[in-house]
Scaffold this motif. Structure first.
Motif, PDB file in Angstrom:
ATOM      1  N   PRO A  62      -5.587 -57.995  77.917  1.00  0.00           N
ATOM      2  CA  PRO A  62      -4.219 -57.439  77.885  1.00  0.00           C
ATOM      3  C   PRO A  62      -3.748 -57.082  76.482  1.00  0.00           C
ATOM      4  O   PRO A  62      -2.891 -56.217  76.327  1.00  0.00           O
ATOM      5  CB  PRO A  62      -3.370 -58.568  78.496  1.00  0.00           C
ATOM      6  CG  PRO A  62      -4.177 -59.806  78.315  1.00  0.00           C
ATOM      7  CD  PRO A  62      -5.612 -59.387  78.377  1.00  0.00           C
ATOM      8  N   GLU A  63      -4.281 -57.743  75.462  1.00  0.00           N
ATOM      9  CA  GLU A  63      -3.869 -57.411  74.098  1.00  0.00           C
ATOM     10  C   GLU A  63      -4.297 -55.990  73.727  1.00  0.00           C
ATOM     11  O   GLU A  63      -3.534 -55.245  73.094  1.00  0.00           O
ATOM     12  CB  GLU A  63      -4.470 -58.417  73.117  1.00  0.00           C
ATOM     13  CG  GLU A  63      -3.973 -58.250  71.688  1.00  0.00           C
ATOM     14  CD  GLU A  63      -4.495 -59.323  70.763  1.00  0.00           C
ATOM     15  OE1 GLU A  63      -4.232 -59.237  69.555  1.00  0.00           O
ATOM     16  OE2 GLU A  63      -5.177 -60.262  71.252  1.00  0.00           O
ATOM     17  N   LEU A  64      -5.486 -55.596  74.150  1.00  0.00           N
ATOM     18  CA  LEU A  64      -5.951 -54.239  73.880  1.00  0.00           C
ATOM     19  C   LEU A  64      -5.136 -53.226  74.690  1.00  0.00           C
ATOM     20  O   LEU A  64      -4.804 -52.141  74.194  1.00  0.00           O
ATOM     21  CB  LEU A  64      -7.434 -54.122  74.221  1.00  0.00           C
ATOM     22  CG  LEU A  64      -8.124 -52.821  73.792  1.00  0.00           C
ATOM     23  CD1 LEU A  64      -8.069 -52.667  72.278  1.00  0.00           C
ATOM     24  CD2 LEU A  64      -9.564 -52.788  74.284  1.00  0.00           C
ATOM     25  N   SER A  70       1.313 -49.049  72.925  1.00  0.00           N
ATOM     26  CA  SER A  70       2.033 -48.743  71.687  1.00  0.00           C
ATOM     27  C   SER A  70       1.735 -47.321  71.227  1.00  0.00           C
ATOM     28  O   SER A  70       2.619 -46.622  70.712  1.00  0.00           O
ATOM     29  CB  SER A  70       1.655 -49.759  70.602  1.00  0.00           C
ATOM     30  OG  SER A  70       2.347 -49.489  69.399  1.00  0.00           O
ATOM     31  N   ILE A  71       0.484 -46.872  71.410  1.00  0.00           N
ATOM     32  CA  ILE A  71       0.145 -45.485  71.074  1.00  0.00           C
ATOM     33  C   ILE A  71       0.985 -44.526  71.913  1.00  0.00           C
ATOM     34  O   ILE A  71       1.549 -43.544  71.394  1.00  0.00           O
ATOM     35  CB  ILE A  71      -1.356 -45.233  71.317  1.00  0.00           C
ATOM     36  CG1 ILE A  71      -2.201 -45.985  70.292  1.00  0.00           C
ATOM     37  CG2 ILE A  71      -1.670 -43.737  71.250  1.00  0.00           C
ATOM     38  CD1 ILE A  71      -3.691 -45.820  70.499  1.00  0.00           C
ATOM     39  N   ARG A 169      -0.401 -41.683  64.032  1.00  0.00           N
ATOM     40  CA  ARG A 169      -1.745 -41.860  63.474  1.00  0.00           C
ATOM     41  C   ARG A 169      -1.985 -43.319  63.104  1.00  0.00           C
ATOM     42  O   ARG A 169      -3.076 -43.874  63.326  1.00  0.00           O
ATOM     43  CB  ARG A 169      -1.926 -40.967  62.254  1.00  0.00           C
ATOM     44  CG  ARG A 169      -3.343 -40.982  61.676  1.00  0.00           C
ATOM     45  CD  ARG A 169      -3.554 -39.800  60.746  1.00  0.00           C
ATOM     46  NE  ARG A 169      -2.814 -39.956  59.510  1.00  0.00           N
ATOM     47  CZ  ARG A 169      -3.347 -40.481  58.398  1.00  0.00           C
ATOM     48  NH1 ARG A 169      -4.596 -40.899  58.397  1.00  0.00           N
ATOM     49  NH2 ARG A 169      -2.623 -40.577  57.306  1.00  0.00           N
ATOM     50  N   GLN A 170      -0.975 -43.970  62.566  1.00  0.00           N
ATOM     51  CA  GLN A 170      -1.112 -45.382  62.210  1.00  0.00           C
ATOM     52  C   GLN A 170      -1.373 -46.235  63.448  1.00  0.00           C
ATOM     53  O   GLN A 170      -2.234 -47.124  63.439  1.00  0.00           O
ATOM     54  CB  GLN A 170       0.151 -45.867  61.506  1.00  0.00           C
ATOM     55  CG  GLN A 170       0.098 -47.337  61.098  1.00  0.00           C
ATOM     56  CD  GLN A 170       1.440 -47.862  60.630  1.00  0.00           C
ATOM     57  OE1 GLN A 170       2.459 -47.220  60.815  1.00  0.00           O
ATOM     58  NE2 GLN A 170       1.440 -49.038  60.041  1.00  0.00           N
ATOM     59  N   GLN A 171      -0.652 -45.965  64.537  1.00  0.00           N
ATOM     60  CA  GLN A 171      -0.836 -46.751  65.751  1.00  0.00           C
ATOM     61  C   GLN A 171      -2.224 -46.541  66.357  1.00  0.00           C
ATOM     62  O   GLN A 171      -2.835 -47.471  66.878  1.00  0.00           O
ATOM     63  CB  GLN A 171       0.245 -46.387  66.777  1.00  0.00           C
ATOM     64  CG  GLN A 171       1.631 -46.851  66.395  1.00  0.00           C
ATOM     65  CD  GLN A 171       1.700 -48.343  66.139  1.00  0.00           C
ATOM     66  OE1 GLN A 171       1.203 -49.154  66.930  1.00  0.00           O
ATOM     67  NE2 GLN A 171       2.295 -48.734  65.023  1.00  0.00           N
ATOM     68  N   PHE A 175      -4.933 -49.472  66.918  1.00  0.00           N
ATOM     69  CA  PHE A 175      -5.613 -49.702  68.192  1.00  0.00           C
ATOM     70  C   PHE A 175      -7.105 -49.912  67.966  1.00  0.00           C
ATOM     71  O   PHE A 175      -7.729 -50.787  68.589  1.00  0.00           O
ATOM     72  CB  PHE A 175      -5.378 -48.514  69.129  1.00  0.00           C
ATOM     73  CG  PHE A 175      -6.190 -48.569  70.396  1.00  0.00           C
ATOM     74  CD1 PHE A 175      -5.811 -49.390  71.441  1.00  0.00           C
ATOM     75  CD2 PHE A 175      -7.346 -47.809  70.536  1.00  0.00           C
ATOM     76  CE1 PHE A 175      -6.565 -49.458  72.607  1.00  0.00           C
ATOM     77  CE2 PHE A 175      -8.106 -47.865  71.693  1.00  0.00           C
ATOM     78  CZ  PHE A 175      -7.706 -48.686  72.729  1.00  0.00           C
ATOM     79  N   GLU A 176      -7.702 -49.101  67.075  1.00  0.00           N
ATOM     80  CA  GLU A 176      -9.110 -49.293  66.745  1.00  0.00           C
ATOM     81  C   GLU A 176      -9.339 -50.671  66.136  1.00  0.00           C
ATOM     82  O   GLU A 176     -10.347 -51.331  66.425  1.00  0.00           O
ATOM     83  CB  GLU A 176      -9.565 -48.204  65.764  1.00  0.00           C
ATOM     84  CG  GLU A 176      -9.411 -46.777  66.265  1.00  0.00           C
ATOM     85  CD  GLU A 176     -10.380 -46.460  67.387  1.00  0.00           C
ATOM     86  OE1 GLU A 176     -11.595 -46.567  67.180  1.00  0.00           O
ATOM     87  OE2 GLU A 176      -9.898 -46.118  68.488  1.00  0.00           O
ATOM     88  N   VAL A 177      -8.408 -51.107  65.293  1.00  0.00           N
ATOM     89  CA  VAL A 177      -8.512 -52.447  64.695  1.00  0.00           C
ATOM     90  C   VAL A 177      -8.497 -53.516  65.787  1.00  0.00           C
ATOM     91  O   VAL A 177      -9.305 -54.455  65.777  1.00  0.00           O
ATOM     92  CB  VAL A 177      -7.359 -52.681  63.697  1.00  0.00           C
ATOM     93  CG1 VAL A 177      -7.318 -54.139  63.243  1.00  0.00           C
ATOM     94  CG2 VAL A 177      -7.513 -51.772  62.479  1.00  0.00           C
TER      95      VAL A 177
END
Length: 501
Positions: A62-64, A70-71, A169-171, A175-177
């Motif tokens: 669920p965290e992912l 958020s994106i 772009r930051q979000q 997400f990749e992080v």
């Protein structure tokens, strides 16, 4: 491991009260309870490979999923900013838009040379009171109004769009992080479970060795071939091994729960590795290549730079708010009134009934300019300070990436040597304890030598398990800290993105 039948619900106090049981039998009872706990988990858990675990985690965690939502949040914020280019349209109304309008008014005329004043009160002088007229209006009204405006010159619009684009772009980078952190956490839990299960198996074997030795020593003690000291040493060694097994079993339960959480499994579900602990993969890049890749690709660095750009554009937008806005404006209005207009109370007002229609329209350029006393100018300075803070954070993330790669690469190289060394030590410890037991059985050795060699075998087992675990962790960390996707995890993340849209 010796075959033992025991009630897993039996307490230690009950066992200690059973004086008919020997020390080794009591230890067997405790071991059976530990084994029952572990087997319960083992039988109910799903056996999966590491690749399957990563796929499950990417699909269920669920965290992912929250990071992806958020994106979407920031995507709509960007769309909202881009729609500032669109004209605005409004439909308003009179009072009311559709309804009844009743007005009554009285007009009195003073000093009107074109009117003849008459007395309205008997006996009064002519011209002492002004003439008055009473009228009323009773109509059914329809009064819509529409306007459209377009700020075709707005100095804040494009900076707002640019800021929203950088925030999005930051979000995406964050997400990749989140995805990379999740994969590393799953790998870490998976490797830890493999290591703990290997230790449990090794210490079951060591317990079996101690158990057999204790039976031999008890038989020898009964015929006075060994002392009570030798028997007590063997018993102590047995309980020490049991305590270590207890600790590893507890660790096994905790790690299985952690893996289930990271995989996002249902409450009743568990997952365990389907393969024994072994070396994961080789790392093909050199240290300089790994550092270069990390500095170029780490999303934490790029996300901080995107945040800096967002703050810069926010500051520009606030400064530009002091520039005028030029707009194109148009409006149109319709007013229709049907009924008595300017009728006289108490008279026949048939001739005063009317349908009155009024059209109004306007179009042209508009101009807006506001001054807030410098509030936005101060807020822009704050944004510029935040921009510098984010750029410093990006530099700190770059330094941290280099440190993490160096540390993981050093652990990777040393753990490769450690694995080879630990394997040799484990083989030597096996030979030593077998030789010590063989000498003891023919009366050439003492119990202390056997105890020491068994302890050395346990230490060698731990060292081998830890060295393999450290190697696997270091490889997983190199993938994470160099921003490299292991296996097909990149495709799995992209598939999850598509399925969540």
């Amino acid at each position: 491991m010796p075959t033992v039948q025991a009630n897993p619900g039996t307490s230690v106090g009950q066992l200690s009260g059973q004086h008919s049981l020997s020390a080794e039998q009591q230890a067997d009872q405790l071991l059976a309870r530990l084994n029952a706990m572990r087997e319960k988990i083992d039988k109910s858990a799903r056996k999966i490979s590491l690749d399957e675990a990563i796929a499950l985690g990417i699909r269920n965690n669920p965290e992912l999923i929250s990071a992806f939502r958020s994106i979407q949040d920031y995507e709509w914020q960007l769309i909202a900013a881009q729609r500032q280019w669109y004209p605005t349209f409004a439909i308003s109304n009179g009072a009311p838009t559709l309804g009844l309008d009743v007005n009554t008014y009285i007009t009195k005329f003073y000093n009107d040379p074109f009117r003849t004043s008459v007395s309205t009160t008997p006996g009064s002088a002519i011209g002492t009171e002004p003439t008055s007229i009473s009228q009323y209006t009773n109509t059914l009204n329809f009064q819509p109004n529409a306007s459209i405006s377009w700020n075709f010159i707005d100095p804040t619009r494009q900076p707002d769009i640019n800021a929203a684009s950088e925030a999005l772009r930051q979000q995406k980078l964050l997400f990749e992080v989140s995805a990379r952190d999740l994969i590393l956490n799953i790998q870490t839990s998976y490797f830890a479970l493999q290591s703990t299960r290997q230790l449990i198996e090794e210490f079951y074997n060591i317990y079996d060795i101690n158990r057999q030795l204790l039976e031999v020593n008890r038989a020898r003690y009964e015929i006075r071939l060994v002392s009570m000291l030798a028997l007590a040493q063997t018993q102590t060694q047995l309980y020490n091994q049991l305590n270590q097994l207890l600790g590893y079993t507890k660790q096994f339960i905790e790690e299985s729960a952690t893996l289930a959480m990271r995989l996002g499994l249902p409450v009743e579900a568990l997952a365990l590795p389907d393969e024994k602990a072994n070396l994961y993969r080789d790392w093909s890049m050199t240290l300089p290549q790994t550092i270069d890749r990390a500095v170029e690709s780490r999303e934490e660095i790029l996300a901080s730079l995107a945040a800096a750009e967002e703050a810069r554009w926010d500051g520009i937008s606030k400064i530009n708010s002091y520039l005028p806005i030029v707009l194109l404006y148009g409006e149109g209005a319709l007013s229709r009134a049907s009924g008595v207009i300017n009728g006289s109370p108490g008279l026949d007002n048939t001739r005063s009934e009317q349908l009155q229609t009024v059209w109004n329209a306007a179009v042209g350029l508009g101009f807006e300019w506001t001054w807030d006393g410098g509030v936005d100018a101060a807020a822009a300075r704050s944004d510029y300070a935040q921009e510098e803070m984010e750029r410093s954070k990006a530099e700190m993330n770059r330094l941290q990436a280099v440190q993490q790669v160096r540390s993981s690469f050093g652990q990777y190289e040393t753990s490769r040597v450690a694995v080879d060394s630990a394997r040799l030590a484990y083989q030597s410890a096996q030979v030593a304890q077998e030789a010590a037991r063989a000498r003891y059985e023919i009366g050439l050795g003492d119990i202390t030598s056997i105890v020491q060699t068994i302890e050395q075998l346990g230490t060698a087992s731990i060292s081998l398990s830890d060295s393999i675990l450290n190697y696997n962790r270091s490889v997983a960390q190199l993938y994470r800290y160099s921003a490299t996707w292991p296996g097909e995890s990149d495709q799995l993340v992209r598939q999850q993105e598509k399925s969540l849209r």
